[in-house]
Scaffold this active site. Structure first.
Site, PDB file in Angstrom:
ATOM      1  N   LYS A 282       0.827  -1.209   0.000  1.00  0.00           N
ATOM      2  CA  LYS A 282       0.000   0.000   0.000  1.00  0.00           C
ATOM      3  C   LYS A 282       0.868   1.269   0.000  1.00  0.00           C
ATOM      4  O   LYS A 282       0.625   2.200  -0.748  1.00  0.00           O
ATOM      5  CB  LYS A 282      -0.923   0.009   1.225  1.00  0.00           C
ATOM      6  CG  LYS A 282      -1.931  -1.142   1.272  1.00  0.00           C
ATOM      7  CD  LYS A 282      -3.007  -0.998   0.226  1.00  0.00           C
ATOM      8  CE  LYS A 282      -4.062  -2.102   0.284  1.00  0.00           C
ATOM      9  NZ  LYS A 282      -3.569  -3.454   0.067  1.00  0.00           N
TER      10      LYS A 282
ATOM     11  N   LYS B 173      -7.974   1.384   4.036  1.00  0.00           N
ATOM     12  CA  LYS B 173      -7.231   0.158   3.727  1.00  0.00           C
ATOM     13  C   LYS B 173      -6.221  -0.160   4.830  1.00  0.00           C
ATOM     14  O   LYS B 173      -5.354   0.671   5.113  1.00  0.00           O
ATOM     15  CB  LYS B 173      -6.446   0.314   2.417  1.00  0.00           C
ATOM     16  CG  LYS B 173      -7.286   0.803   1.254  1.00  0.00           C
ATOM     17  CD  LYS B 173      -6.470   0.879  -0.025  1.00  0.00           C
ATOM     18  CE  LYS B 173      -7.308   1.535  -1.109  1.00  0.00           C
ATOM     19  NZ  LYS B 173      -6.687   1.381  -2.441  1.00  0.00           N
TER      20      LYS B 173
ATOM     21  N   ARG C  29     -11.238  -6.253 -13.107  1.00  0.00           N
ATOM     22  CA  ARG C  29     -12.016  -6.964 -12.084  1.00  0.00           C
ATOM     23  C   ARG C  29     -13.175  -6.053 -11.681  1.00  0.00           C
ATOM     24  O   ARG C  29     -12.952  -4.956 -11.163  1.00  0.00           O
ATOM     25  CB  ARG C  29     -11.121  -7.307 -10.892  1.00  0.00           C
ATOM     26  CG  ARG C  29     -10.027  -8.312 -11.287  1.00  0.00           C
ATOM     27  CD  ARG C  29      -8.844  -8.256 -10.393  1.00  0.00           C
ATOM     28  NE  ARG C  29      -8.257  -6.912 -10.337  1.00  0.00           N
ATOM     29  CZ  ARG C  29      -7.302  -6.558  -9.492  1.00  0.00           C
ATOM     30  NH1 ARG C  29      -6.819  -7.430  -8.651  1.00  0.00           N
ATOM     31  NH2 ARG C  29      -6.821  -5.328  -9.498  1.00  0.00           N
TER      32      ARG C  29
ATOM     33  N   ARG D 204     -16.030  -3.778  -3.656  1.00  0.00           N
ATOM     34  CA  ARG D 204     -14.663  -4.205  -3.946  1.00  0.00           C
ATOM     35  C   ARG D 204     -14.643  -5.094  -5.199  1.00  0.00           C
ATOM     36  O   ARG D 204     -15.526  -5.924  -5.382  1.00  0.00           O
ATOM     37  CB  ARG D 204     -14.080  -4.990  -2.766  1.00  0.00           C
ATOM     38  CG  ARG D 204     -13.976  -4.198  -1.478  1.00  0.00           C
ATOM     39  CD  ARG D 204     -13.742  -5.114  -0.274  1.00  0.00           C
ATOM     40  NE  ARG D 204     -14.825  -6.075  -0.112  1.00  0.00           N
ATOM     41  CZ  ARG D 204     -14.814  -7.070   0.760  1.00  0.00           C
ATOM     42  NH1 ARG D 204     -13.772  -7.254   1.539  1.00  0.00           N
ATOM     43  NH2 ARG D 204     -15.835  -7.885   0.854  1.00  0.00           N
TER      44      ARG D 204
ATOM     45  N   ASN E  75       1.501  -4.427  -6.101  1.00  0.00           N
ATOM     46  CA  ASN E  75       1.602  -5.771  -5.507  1.00  0.00           C
ATOM     47  C   ASN E  75       2.928  -6.402  -5.888  1.00  0.00           C
ATOM     48  O   ASN E  75       3.212  -6.562  -7.079  1.00  0.00           O
ATOM     49  CB  ASN E  75       0.445  -6.640  -5.993  1.00  0.00           C
ATOM     50  CG  ASN E  75      -0.893  -6.145  -5.467  1.00  0.00           C
ATOM     51  OD1 ASN E  75      -1.314  -6.521  -4.389  1.00  0.00           O
ATOM     52  ND2 ASN E  75      -1.534  -5.264  -6.223  1.00  0.00           N
TER      53      ASN E  75
HETATM   54  N1  LIG Z   1      -9.806   4.624  -3.981  1.00  0.00           N
HETATM   55  C1  LIG Z   1     -10.730   3.691  -4.191  1.00  0.00           C
HETATM   56  N2  LIG Z   1     -11.993   4.012  -4.574  1.00  0.00           N
HETATM   57  C2  LIG Z   1     -12.932   3.066  -4.765  1.00  0.00           C
HETATM   58  N3  LIG Z   1     -12.716   1.753  -4.606  1.00  0.00           N
HETATM   59  C3  LIG Z   1     -11.481   1.362  -4.251  1.00  0.00           C
HETATM   60  C4  LIG Z   1     -10.417   2.292  -4.020  1.00  0.00           C
HETATM   61  N4  LIG Z   1      -9.310   1.623  -3.662  1.00  0.00           N
HETATM   62  C5  LIG Z   1      -9.644   0.318  -3.673  1.00  0.00           C
HETATM   63  N5  LIG Z   1     -10.947   0.139  -4.013  1.00  0.00           N
HETATM   64  C6  LIG Z   1     -11.648  -1.139  -4.143  1.00  0.00           C
HETATM   65  O1  LIG Z   1     -11.186  -1.997  -3.120  1.00  0.00           O
HETATM   66  C7  LIG Z   1     -10.552  -3.146  -3.682  1.00  0.00           C
HETATM   67  C8  LIG Z   1      -9.291  -3.520  -2.905  1.00  0.00           C
HETATM   68  O2  LIG Z   1      -8.385  -2.429  -2.859  1.00  0.00           O
HETATM   69  P1  LIG Z   1      -6.814  -2.560  -3.005  1.00  0.00           P
HETATM   70  O3  LIG Z   1      -6.239  -1.243  -2.680  1.00  0.00           O
HETATM   71  O4  LIG Z   1      -6.485  -3.092  -4.352  1.00  0.00           O
HETATM   72  O5  LIG Z   1      -6.404  -3.595  -1.855  1.00  0.00           O
HETATM   73  P2  LIG Z   1      -6.226  -5.201  -1.835  1.00  0.00           P
HETATM   74  O6  LIG Z   1      -6.487  -5.692  -3.241  1.00  0.00           O
HETATM   75  O7  LIG Z   1      -4.824  -5.393  -1.425  1.00  0.00           O
HETATM   76  O8  LIG Z   1      -7.177  -5.702  -0.827  1.00  0.00           O
HETATM   77  C9  LIG Z   1     -10.260  -2.782  -5.129  1.00  0.00           C
HETATM   78  O9  LIG Z   1     -10.323  -3.945  -5.956  1.00  0.00           O
HETATM   79  C10 LIG Z   1     -11.339  -1.778  -5.464  1.00  0.00           C
HETATM   80  O10 LIG Z   1     -12.508  -2.446  -5.934  1.00  0.00           O
HETATM   81 MG   LIG Z   2      -5.709  -4.971  -5.021  1.00  0.00          MG
END
Ligand SMILES: Nc1ncnc2c1ncn2[C@@H]1O[C@H](COP(=O)(O)OP(=O)(O)O)[C@@H](O)[C@H]1O
Ligand SMILES: [Mg+2]
Length: 334
Positions: free
Chosen positions: A141, A176, A240, A248, A298
């Site tokens: 992150k 997050k 995705r 998410r 990642n």
């Molecule tokens: N700034 C954002 N605004 C809206 N949705 C988000 C945002 N950041 C992440 N998400 C949603 O949350 C999910 C997970 O976030 P991510 O930062 O990729 O963390 P991880 O995949 O490690 O759990 C993403 O696939 C997306 O759908």
């Molecule tokens: Mg992710």
């Protein structure tokens, strides 16, 4: 050549989804030896990184279900006994030409200790992907924060008042945990939500642990794009898309995968990252892009190869292994 993969227990891997299996398969098909170990099976003896290594033979997956003209309906199919293991041997890791560190997050203290063990692999003999120093440098992150032009408005804090003020300013935000993966612990925050204080307390463990707060990107409903970078160059992407009432997009929480192109903006973001990734030895990386903004880098065990291969009719694993073979040859071996 000899390729070792540090993976989670092989019986738990999903051959039709996990990029580690795609990479192992590619190495085998290209004529290399494939060995596996786990991060719990590493140590150091006389200044040399050691591992309990086991040779493995795979039966590659095949595409099935749906017809050839509709790749979205197809899936990878594996035979029930898709891997065969040989005798384990405790031996120096630098008997291998390349080692792929592919243990799944979270990055725990034992995981970090393993990166210190990997520092004792002789870099003149063996390529380690990703570099142990790079794995330590890149919190998945926090690493994105340095690319200020590429990311949405983001703060990191453990302070409830700071977080509340930020959510108030933005109206909507995403929280997050810094060590999360696969959507775990990701929360949607809205100004005025009666649960806001409580969610921040739970996520920060009562103000002990910092979390990331990012402005909510409404484009997230159209998808979270995974772009795979090989030595800083984008080699493929998959979208995705959140399903149902879920915000998410992660595959692990039911996100639907869809074919998507690598755009000019994706290339621009990759170019911003590339010099730093190369400097940190982060060779095989998956970046997440929402609405043209970088949200995550990642580096531990990025996924996506199987989905991109299926949707685009490519073989990204082969590309990665061929890149590694060239890099090994450049070490003056092979
Ligand atoms: N700034 C954002 N605004 C809206 N949705 C988000 C945002 N950041 C992440 N998400 C949603 O949350 C999910 C997970 O976030 P991510 O930062 O990729 O963390 P991880 O995949 O490690 O759990 C993403 O696939 C997306 O759908
Ligand atoms: Mg992710």
């Amino acid at each position: 050549m000899k390729f070792a993969f540090i993976i989670d227990p092989i019986a738990r891997l999903d051959p039709g989804h996990d990029s580690s299996v795609a990479l192992m398969e590619a190495a085998q098909v290209l004529g290399h030896e494939v060995w596996i170990t786990q991060f719990t099976q590493l140590g150091v003896t006389a200044g040399q990184a050691m591992a309990t290594l086991q040779p493995v033979t795979l039966t590659p997956v095949t595409l099935g279900g749906g017809d050839q003209s509709a790749p979205e309906g197809q899936r990878w199919e594996a035979v029930p006994n898709w891997y065969q293991l040989g005798e384990s041997v405790y031996q120096p890791l630098d008997t291998m030409d390349a080692v792929f560190m592919r243990t799944d997050p979270p990055v725990t203290v034992p995981y970090l200790y393993t990166t210190y063990v990997l520092d004792y692999v002789d870099p003149n003999k063996t390529l380690v992907i990703n570099s142990p120093a790079g794995l330590r440098a890149a919190n998945e992150k926090m690493y994105a924060l340095q690319f200020t032009e590429a990311i949405p408005e983001t703060i990191v804090s453990r302070d409830k008042q700071v977080i509340r003020d930020t959510v108030h300013r933005w109206g909507k935000a995403v929280l997050k945990p810094l060590g999360g993966k696969a959507g775990e612990g990701i929360l949607f925050l809205a100004d005025g939500d009666p649960n806001l204080n409580s969610m921040v307390e739970i996520s920060t463990h009562q103000g002990l642990e910092p979390v990331m707060i990012q402005t909510y990107l409404p484009e997230a409903k159209d998808g979270d794009k995974r772009v795979i970078l090989l030595n800083g160059e984008p080699i493929g992407a998959v979208n995705r898309i959140p399903t149902g009432s879920e915000f998410r997009g992660n595959m692990a929480v039911g996100g639907r995968v869809a074919k998507v192109a690598v755009t000019e903006r994706d290339r621009e973001i990759s170019q911003q990252l590339a010099p730093r990734l190369r400097q940190d030895g982060l060779i095989f990386v998956g970046i997440d892009i929402i609405g043209g903004y970088l949200t995550e880098v990642n580096v531990t065990s990025p996924t996506g190869i199987r989905e991109i291969d299926r949707l685009d009719g490519v073989q990204l694993g082969y590309q990665v292994i061929k890149w590694a073979v060239d890099a090994i040859k450049a070490l003056g071996k092979g």
